[in-house]
Enzyme design. Structure first.
Site, PDB file in Angstrom:
ATOM      1  N   LYS A  51      -6.938   4.859   2.011  1.00 38.47           N
ATOM      2  CA  LYS A  51      -5.932   3.911   1.521  1.00 38.47           C
ATOM      3  C   LYS A  51      -5.939   2.636   2.366  1.00 38.47           C
ATOM      4  CE  LYS A  51      -1.877   5.578   0.690  1.00 38.47           C
ATOM      5  NZ  LYS A  51      -0.633   6.326   0.993  1.00 38.47           N
ATOM      6  N   LYS A  87      -0.581   9.787   7.611  1.00 40.17           N
ATOM      7  CA  LYS A  87      -0.009   8.478   7.918  1.00 40.17           C
ATOM      8  C   LYS A  87       0.826   8.590   9.188  1.00 40.17           C
ATOM      9  CE  LYS A  87       1.935   6.200   4.524  1.00 40.17           C
ATOM     10  NZ  LYS A  87       2.919   5.787   3.482  1.00 40.17           N
TER      11      LYS A  87
END
Length: 239
Positions: free
Chosen positions: A96, A35
């Site tokens: 995700k 991320k």
């Protein structure tokens, strides 16, 4: 799918660089989450960097699992499908995707667009506790073939997960997701003190970023803080 129920929640550690990924791998985290915190709640790594991360993970023996966020996008079928396909093409096993709800009627066409990819890649839906998500959508993700669903927070300056949802509400989310045989996760500016009440709800994973860093989520991951969270989670063995 049949979601395994662990004796303790696993540790999902979000990393922003390959060096941080190496630290997370050496610490034995359960999911290394790729991320870019400087780009928002679900900021994405560049595709080339994702491919390097997948190669590093495989070279290490593919310990635990590996996830990556697709970036912050509006609830648009074409945008989300393209972002998810771009991420999945790098070989990341868990993809995700954030779902920011303003108009619930926009969800079905998005799920229709993602359904073919869900047959090939394990997709994880991320809902945001500070946007008052309706848990009635959880079965829709299961029906579309998603592998799991998580709760996170979109506005990192507005407090952590427990500032937006109480334990009873979070317990209902976990129970709803597990009833659909989905992998479940809780995240959102979690602190070490949050581990005990959240672990008791028996999610599969608890996700951390800010608590692993010395000066906030956009600073570098601190191995000592990561070790402290890992030890605290390991101590939460459930009956």
């Amino acid at each position: 799918m049949t979601a395994h129920v662990p004796t303790r929640p696993g540790l999902l550690a979000s990393v922003a660089t390959l060096d941080e990924m190496r630290v997370a791998l050496s610490a034995g985290v359960d999911i290394v989450d790729l991320k870019n915190p400087a780009e928002g709640a679900l900021g994405a790594w560049a595709p080339d960097a994702l491919s390097e991360a997948v190669a590093l993970w495989r070279a290490a023996g593919a310990p635990g699992s590996l996830s990556a966020t697709v970036g912050d996008h509006p609830l648009d079928p074409d945008l989300l499908r393209a972002a998810a396909e771009r991420t999945a093409a790098t070989g990341v096993p868990l993809v995700k995707i954030g779902f920011a709800f303003g108009d619930g009627a926009r969800l079905p066409p998005v799920l229709d667009a993602l359904r073919p990819l869900a047959r090939e890649t394990r997709l994880i839906a991320v809902l945001f506790a500070d946007q008052a998500p309706d848990f009635a959508v959880v079965p829709l993700f299961a029906a579309a073939g998603f592998h799991g669903v998580m709760l996170d927070t979109a506005d990192k300056a507005a407090g952590g997960l427990l500032a937006h949802m109480g334990v009873e509400t979070l317990a209902r989310f976990v129970a709803t997701a597990r009833a659909e045989r989905l992998l479940t996760g809780l995240a959102g500016s979690l602190k070490v003190a949050d581990i005990a009440p959240l672990a008791a709800l028996r999610p599969h994973y608890l996700g951390f970023r800010g608590a692993l860093c010395a000066e906030g989520r956009t600073s570098a991951l601190d191995p000592l803080r990561l070790a402290a969270v890992r030890e605290a989670l390991a101590g939460r063995v459930l009956a």
